[in-house]
Design a protein around this motif. Structure first.
Motif, PDB file in Angstrom:
ATOM      1  N   PRO A 206     -40.514  -9.237   6.704  1.00  0.00           N
ATOM      2  CA  PRO A 206     -39.240  -9.986   6.661  1.00  0.00           C
ATOM      3  C   PRO A 206     -38.548 -10.068   8.021  1.00  0.00           C
ATOM      4  N   ILE A 207     -38.709  -9.031   8.839  1.00  0.00           N
ATOM      5  CA  ILE A 207     -38.126  -9.046  10.182  1.00  0.00           C
ATOM      6  C   ILE A 207     -38.779 -10.148  11.022  1.00  0.00           C
ATOM      7  N   ARG A 213     -37.563 -17.879  12.206  1.00  0.00           N
ATOM      8  CA  ARG A 213     -36.599 -18.897  11.783  1.00  0.00           C
ATOM      9  C   ARG A 213     -35.441 -19.057  12.756  1.00  0.00           C
ATOM     10  N   THR A 214     -35.274 -18.068  13.654  1.00  0.00           N
ATOM     11  CA  THR A 214     -34.112 -18.059  14.537  1.00  0.00           C
ATOM     12  C   THR A 214     -34.541 -18.438  15.949  1.00  0.00           C
ATOM     13  N   ALA A 215     -34.178 -19.610  16.382  1.00  0.00           N
ATOM     14  CA  ALA A 215     -34.560 -20.075  17.713  1.00  0.00           C
ATOM     15  C   ALA A 215     -33.875 -19.230  18.790  1.00  0.00           C
ATOM     16  N   CYS A 260     -43.113 -17.634  20.252  1.00  0.00           N
ATOM     17  CA  CYS A 260     -42.521 -17.311  18.950  1.00  0.00           C
ATOM     18  C   CYS A 260     -41.767 -15.986  18.973  1.00  0.00           C
ATOM     19  N   GLU A 261     -41.965 -15.190  20.021  1.00  0.00           N
ATOM     20  CA  GLU A 261     -41.307 -13.887  20.088  1.00  0.00           C
ATOM     21  C   GLU A 261     -39.819 -14.060  20.404  1.00  0.00           C
ATOM     22  N   PRO A 262     -39.030 -13.019  20.222  1.00  0.00           N
ATOM     23  CA  PRO A 262     -37.599 -13.117  20.559  1.00  0.00           C
ATOM     24  C   PRO A 262     -37.390 -13.404  22.044  1.00  0.00           C
ATOM     25  N   ARG A 263     -36.262 -14.010  22.328  1.00  0.00           N
ATOM     26  CA  ARG A 263     -35.873 -14.224  23.725  1.00  0.00           C
ATOM     27  C   ARG A 263     -35.700 -12.886  24.427  1.00  0.00           C
ATOM     28  N   LEU A 264     -35.174 -11.916  23.673  1.00  0.00           N
ATOM     29  CA  LEU A 264     -34.834 -10.622  24.256  1.00  0.00           C
ATOM     30  C   LEU A 264     -34.936  -9.552  23.171  1.00  0.00           C
ATOM     31  N   ILE A 265     -35.487  -8.396  23.534  1.00  0.00           N
ATOM     32  CA  ILE A 265     -35.529  -7.222  22.654  1.00  0.00           C
ATOM     33  C   ILE A 265     -34.813  -6.099  23.380  1.00  0.00           C
ATOM     34  N   VAL A 266     -33.786  -5.534  22.742  1.00  0.00           N
ATOM     35  CA  VAL A 266     -32.960  -4.513  23.384  1.00  0.00           C
ATOM     36  C   VAL A 266     -32.988  -3.240  22.543  1.00  0.00           C
ATOM     37  N   PRO A 267     -33.821  -2.253  22.914  1.00  0.00           N
ATOM     38  CA  PRO A 267     -33.790  -0.973  22.205  1.00  0.00           C
ATOM     39  C   PRO A 267     -32.658  -0.097  22.737  1.00  0.00           C
ATOM     40  N   PHE A 268     -32.158   0.793  21.897  1.00  0.00           N
ATOM     41  CA  PHE A 268     -31.131   1.732  22.352  1.00  0.00           C
ATOM     42  C   PHE A 268     -31.121   2.964  21.454  1.00  0.00           C
ATOM     43  N   GLY A 483     -28.347 -11.522  17.889  1.00  0.00           N
ATOM     44  CA  GLY A 483     -27.986 -11.965  16.549  1.00  0.00           C
ATOM     45  C   GLY A 483     -28.718 -11.237  15.447  1.00  0.00           C
ATOM     46  N   ILE A 484     -29.695 -10.394  15.825  1.00  0.00           N
ATOM     47  CA  ILE A 484     -30.462  -9.630  14.836  1.00  0.00           C
ATOM     48  C   ILE A 484     -30.431  -8.166  15.237  1.00  0.00           C
ATOM     49  N   MET A 485     -30.015  -7.310  14.313  1.00  0.00           N
ATOM     50  CA  MET A 485     -29.963  -5.866  14.534  1.00  0.00           C
ATOM     51  C   MET A 485     -30.938  -5.205  13.568  1.00  0.00           C
ATOM     52  N   ILE A 486     -31.816  -4.345  14.096  1.00  0.00           N
ATOM     53  CA  ILE A 486     -32.810  -3.669  13.269  1.00  0.00           C
ATOM     54  C   ILE A 486     -32.654  -2.163  13.450  1.00  0.00           C
ATOM     55  N   ASN A 487     -32.393  -1.461  12.380  1.00  0.00           N
ATOM     56  CA  ASN A 487     -32.323  -0.003  12.421  1.00  0.00           C
ATOM     57  C   ASN A 487     -33.740   0.552  12.312  1.00  0.00           C
TER      58      ASN A 487
END
Length: 581
Positions: A206-207, A213-215, A260-268, A483-487
């Motif tokens: 689902p992620i 779906r999110t440009a 197709c990958e995210p523009r940016l991935i920010v881990p923290f 715009g997407i937060m993943i725990n």
């Protein structure tokens, strides 16, 4: 009289429990009659949700194939029924990894492949009892257990109400109540069509679909551990990207984007510290194996402290003994380690200081790079044998090699719950080194960073604000909007935090009790819950990870097939024979 045994949860532990019962029955003349009912919500008993055979192939095991020595099942006869044997994992999936050269990089199988093996192993067992009443499988979710007379009644979503004489909870990861920050985010996205928050990293499908779906999606990953790495790989390779060889070093990679990958991935995370990769191969890994005399001294010293009245020295002795072994290994590394003119006793003291407080200043021998990317790169070079090893990396690998002894020593042996909570917390902290990912996973992380997709500048406890358009992360003058937060922080083993209906009911009714606010359920060596087994009430046993506290080391696949399940099965047969007489 037939005694009914209920097994709730049939991943690897549930599978192992049924196998142990079969072996115990087969080994006894005139074994009492048992009827076993297994409850597993997924369609793949034996594998369960963690090892779902259909999950993404980007989700890898964290144990090298050469170390994945799950035992074969011996053929036995149970109540006159022939139960076939089943090969160990390495024999089942192909050539034995132990035959590879010690210089060959370790291979890590997918969790899906192990799941296929576990499910096939269960099916081979269940098929033998297809015409028997010994084993019944319920593809159903247990939501309640009620004490009735001297027995228990299991209640399910589908309306089953099954009386049982004994119950074993073999469930794995259980959902927990979200903390205040996550709960606020989940409330904030309710009804939103512009931003989304995932409370769990699994399943990842689902992620990935949400990102598709999110440009131009910006994604934040809360947590900086193994689950974060799984999600990162799924959001890159899993969406069509490719990692190809780089000339920078033999293991280095470059990322070729798919679009197709995210523009940016920010881990923290709170501390922003990365995991240290495992040694690349067996030859490098063997450098950290303690000498037999040192390993024996460690076991003897911790055992002696555990045997003392009050056990007041256990925590300090464990740290002192572990530090001594690590100092010995570090000295043995010679020019493979960071140079030091200090004595072994001084290095041992530094190790002990680090175990007591990882923020202890000692820049001479503890890796504290100027950036997260540089720290990861330094650790990768150490893991590949390309750079001298820091003391903290060496300590972590020694901890890994002594972990089996540590788990055996501490399980069921620590009397004070506060002391056990301290020891469990120390072990969890050292997992950053001892349970690190493969080198190739960290090379993927570096490749995504170099491609400008993975942002490591906000990794250490950023300030986070939420608005109608998503989340704004800020740290040291940097700011990014996602715009997407993943725990990706996995659920705790503290049973008090669990929010699944079954465990909430059992806690509220007193059928099980936590041994400590930060720990799981107290159990006896035969896995039965409570201080002592009672002849007046139906035994409830815990084989899952929620026994952390009586046990140390509950997440290993090897623990699912060790003698814990055998001890439980012997107890079941012994109690059945007592009641028969």
């Amino acid at each position: 009289m037939i005694r009914t045994i209920g097994i709730v949860g049939c991943g690897p532990r549930g599978l192992s429990a049924v196998e142990s019962l079969c072996l115990e029955i087969a080994g006894r003349d005139g074994a009492p009659a048992l009827s076993v009912h297994v409850f597993e919500a997924t369609g793949t008993p034996g594998a369960g949700p963690v090892y779902d055979p259909e999950q993404s192939r980007q989700n890898w095991l964290n144990v090298a194939d050469r170390q994945l020595d799950l035992p074969a099942r011996k053929p036995v006869t149970v109540y006159g029924i022939a139960v076939p044997g089943f090969p160990g994992f390495r024999d089942h999936v192909g050539p034995d990894a132990t035959q590879a050269s010690p210089d060959t990089p370790d291979h890590y199988s997918t969790r899906a492949l192990l799941g296929q093996y576990l499910h096939a192993r269960f099916v081979s067992l269940a098929d033998a009892f297809r015409q028997s009443d010994f084993l019944t499988i319920h593809h159903d979710t247990v939501i309640d257990v009620e004490s009735v007379g001297s027995g228990l009644v299991i209640k399910t979503v589908a309306g089953v109400q099954l009386p049982v004489d004994e119950l074993v909870l073999a469930a794995g990861h259980q959902p927990t109540e979200p903390d205040a920050q996550l709960a606020q985010w989940l409330r904030g996205v309710a009804g939103s069509d512009t931003h989304i928050c995932f409370a769990d990293p699994y399943p990842v499908e689902p992620i990935c679909e949400s990102v598709r779906r999110t440009a131009n999606a910006g994604v934040a990953l809360r947590g900086f551990g193994l689950s974060m790495i799984d999600v990162m790989k799924n959001l890159s390779e899993g969406l069509g990207g490719q990692f190809v060889r780089s000339s920078r070093r033999e293991t280095a990679l470059k990322y070729q984007a798919s679009g197709c990958e995210p523009r940016l991935i920010v881990p923290f995370s709170l501390d922003g510290l990365p995991m240290a990769p495992k040694p690349l191969n067996k030859r490098i890994d063997d450098l950290y194996v303690p000498e037999e005399k040192d390993a024996n001294s460690f076991t003897r010293e911790v055992s002696d402290a555990l045997a003392e009245v009050g056990q007041g020295r256990v925590h300090a002795q464990l740290i002192e003994s572990m530090a001594g072994v690590a100092a010995s290994v570090f000295s043995r590394l010679g020019d493979r380690a960071w140079p030091s003119t200090e004595s072994a006793s001084t290095i041992a003291r530094w190790c002990a200081d680090y175990l007591l407080d990882p923020d202890t200043p000692n820049d001479a021998l503890i890796l504290r790079s100027e950036s997260t990317a540089k720290m990861i790169d330094d650790f990768v070079q150490m893991a590949c044998g390309l750079a001298p090893v820091s003391l903290d990396y060496c300590l972590g690998q020694v901890w890994h090699h002594l972990q089996p002894s540590l788990y055996t020593l501490l399980s069921y042996a620590v009397q004070d719950a506060d002391l056990m909570a301290e020891l469990v917390a120390l072990n969890e902290r050292m997992k950053r080194y001892a349970f690190g990912p493969p080198v190739t996973s960290m090379e993927r992380l570096l490749a995504l960073h170099q491609a400008g997709i993975l942002d490591l500048d906000l990794v250490q406890d950023p300030e986070i604000s939420m608005s109608d358009s998503g989340w704004r992360l800020r740290h040291n003058g940097r700011s990014e909007q996602v715009g997407i937060m993943i725990n990706t922080v996995l659920d705790s083993t503290a049973v008090s935090d669990v929010c699944s209906p079954l465990f909430k009911v059992m806690l509220n009714t007193g059928l099980v009790q936590p041994s400590h606010p930060d720990l799981g359920i107290r159990i006896q060596p035969d896995a039965t819950a409570g201080e002592e087994s009672s002849t007046d009430s139906a035994p409830i046993a815990i084989l899952g990870r929620l026994a952390q506290g009586s046990l140390v080391g509950v997440d290993s696949i090897h623990a699912c097939f060790d003698n814990r399940q055998d001890r439980w099965a012997r107890g079941v047969l012994a109690r059945a024979m007592q009641r028969r007489h």
